[in-house]
Scaffold this motif. Structure first.
Motif, PDB file in Angstrom:
ATOM      1  N   SER A   6       4.078  32.432  -5.532  1.00 51.64           N
ATOM      2  CA  SER A   6       4.766  31.356  -6.248  1.00 51.64           C
ATOM      3  C   SER A   6       4.876  31.660  -7.734  1.00 51.64           C
ATOM      4  O   SER A   6       4.057  32.387  -8.309  1.00 51.64           O
ATOM      5  CB  SER A   6       4.012  30.034  -6.063  1.00 51.64           C
ATOM      6  N   GLU A  45       8.573  32.030  -4.607  1.00 54.89           N
ATOM      7  CA  GLU A  45       9.030  30.647  -4.673  1.00 54.89           C
ATOM      8  C   GLU A  45       9.052  30.244  -6.142  1.00 54.89           C
ATOM      9  O   GLU A  45       8.129  30.558  -6.890  1.00 54.89           O
ATOM     10  CB  GLU A  45       8.081  29.716  -3.910  1.00 54.89           C
ATOM     11  N   ALA A  69      -0.516  29.275  -9.644  1.00 49.98           N
ATOM     12  CA  ALA A  69       0.724  30.044  -9.498  1.00 49.98           C
ATOM     13  C   ALA A  69       0.452  31.530  -9.711  1.00 49.98           C
ATOM     14  O   ALA A  69      -0.271  31.922 -10.632  1.00 49.98           O
ATOM     15  CB  ALA A  69       1.768  29.540 -10.491  1.00 49.98           C
TER      16      ALA A  69
END
Length: 454
Positions: A6, A45, A69
């Motif tokens: 991510s 993502e 993240a």
């Protein structure tokens, strides 16, 4: 199958003014055309705070993203306070995998200028196609370099300069934390919560669509919803200037329940932005527009004076063509008002004084328009200029040429603008302004000047 990595994007939303350069930057365009495509092409993502569906306080998922993240991209253009704070949190939490980017005219603060910062070129409202491709490739490669190493090089100044600092280690059950709350506070915020609200990003897309259709009533309603939501979630924070500006614009354009009531409400919406001392050209332009229209309705000279102050400040601070062209129009309004008083004066002395003031305002209007034309010529000379920005530059030039009595060029620029107008309401606004200017120019006080005096 392993979970997809991510990327969390830290940046402001909407159009923001870079007070260092005075330029207005569309940060949503930066995200949509530069950042998100590069992140997705790198296989991650991609999410920005306004795309997080949540109930309760936005801080919970935001801090979770800053911690977990795999990559954080932080755009610090316009010196956005929230973006800098979130960047600092990320640097404190993670030694590496943070990419700082900014617009190329941004002046780096001392604390981050030693970081390897990626820069892109923004045109304000637009980004050129070649720049999109160049920067996407650059950002994609930076992300790929980070992901290629089990433990990339430190990019956090905290871990770089305090080398004895123990490296932060993510919990062993990282996957569990990615799937659920990190702390009891987050759990309480999520438990028994109502279904997530429509995301901020989705609402702003609806608002943009409504404005494009000229449906300002719907845009106003949606913006009021965004404002209430942001106030409810962060009641101790100052309101977002962009949301207030957009709400004020949609409110006065809606003309509901009456044009005057809508203008007065728009004026009140702008008051928290302190137009009297603001350096934001968007705020000043809106303040001028509201008071100009209130003058049209009421004839109250105080509104005309307030509009002149707003437009003049916006124009002189940043050489802003929008404020400049409207300032010139108001000088013509003032010239016409003085001219009427001259013709109704009780004595020759009063008539001469009013006529002299009228001529002064009329000449000043032409002088401002010549300055505006130079500004617009420079902007239009950039071949990458496109979209709404290009329309308003050309429409402004059409009005400016008309105001300096160059009918041929005025008509040429008007037709160029109308042929490429993104929305019908833009055409209507331009035609209305030009139709209002023509009689002011026709009844010129300059016709009273003779070689031997007045």
């Amino acid at each position: 199958m392993p979970e997809k990595k991510s990327c969390f994007v830290v940046m402001g939303f909407g159009e923001k003014v870079d007070f260092e350069s005075g330029r207005k930057l569309n940060l949503d365009a930066t995200y949509k055309y530069l950042i998100k495509p590069a992140v997705v092409e790198a296989g991650l993502e991609c999410v920005r705070a306004d795309e997080i569906a949540h109930s309760g306080v936005i801080d919970v998922p935001m801090y979770k993203q800053l911690l977990l993240a795999d990559v954080v991209v932080a755009d610090v253009s316009t010196a956005n306070n929230n973006a800098f704070y979130e960047l600092g949190v990320r640097h404190a939490l993670r030694p590496y995998a943070t990419v700082i980017i900014c617009e190329d005219k941004f002046t780096f603060p001392f604390d981050i200028k030693r970081n390897n910062i990626l820069t892109y070129k923004h045109l304000g409202a637009d980004i050129g196609a070649s720049e999109v491709e160049r920067f996407k490739a650059l950002l994609k490669q930076r992300i790929a370099d980070i992901l290629a190493k089990d433990e990339p090089e430190d990019d956090s100044p905290l871990y770089t300069y305090l080398q004895t600092l123990r490296r932060f280690k993510l919990p062993e059950d990282l996957d569990a934390h990615r799937a659920g709350p990190l702390m009891r506070g987050a759990e309480l915020a999520v438990e028994d919560a109502p279904p997530p609200d429509q995301t901020h990003s989705a609402l702003m897309e609806e608002i943009a669509g409504a404005k494009g259709r000229g449906d300002f009533g719907t845009a106003r309603t949606l913006l009021a919803t965004v404002r209430r939501r942001m106030q409810g979630r962060r009641p101790d924070k100052p309101e977002d200037p962009y949301i207030l500006q957009q709400l004020a614009f949609a409110t006065y354009k809606s003309e509901q329940p009456t044009p005057q009531a809508a203008l007065e409400e728009a004026r009140n919406i702008l008051l928290p932005l302190d137009p009297a001392t603001s350096n934001d050209t968007e705020t000043l332009g809106l303040w001028g527009a509201v008071h100009k229209r209130l003058w049209d309705i009421s004839g109250d000279r105080a509104h005309l004076d307030e509009a002149v102050l707003g437009y003049e400040r916006g124009f002189r601070l940043r050489n802003d063509y929008y404020n400049g062209i409207n300032l010139a129009f108001l000088h013509n309004i003032s010239a016409a008002a003085c001219y009427r008083r001259a013709r109704a004066a009780a004595t020759p002395e009063e008539a001469v004084a009013e006529l002299a003031e009228s001529i002064s305002c009329f000449v000043l209007a032409m002088r401002v328009r010549r300055e505006v034309l130079k500004i617009c010529e420079t902007l239009l000379g950039d071949e990458r200029l496109s979209g709404d920005h290009k329309y308003w530059v050309r429409a402004t030039m059409a009005e400016a040429y008309l105001g300096v009595h160059d009918e041929a060029r005025a008509e040429q620029k008007l037709q160029e603008a109308l042929a490429a107008a993104p929305a019908q309401w833009m055409k209507d606004s331009t035609r209305k302004q030009i139709d209002a200017l023509r009689p002011l120019l026709a009844d010129s006080p300059l016709k009273h000047i003779r070689p031997d005096g007045l």
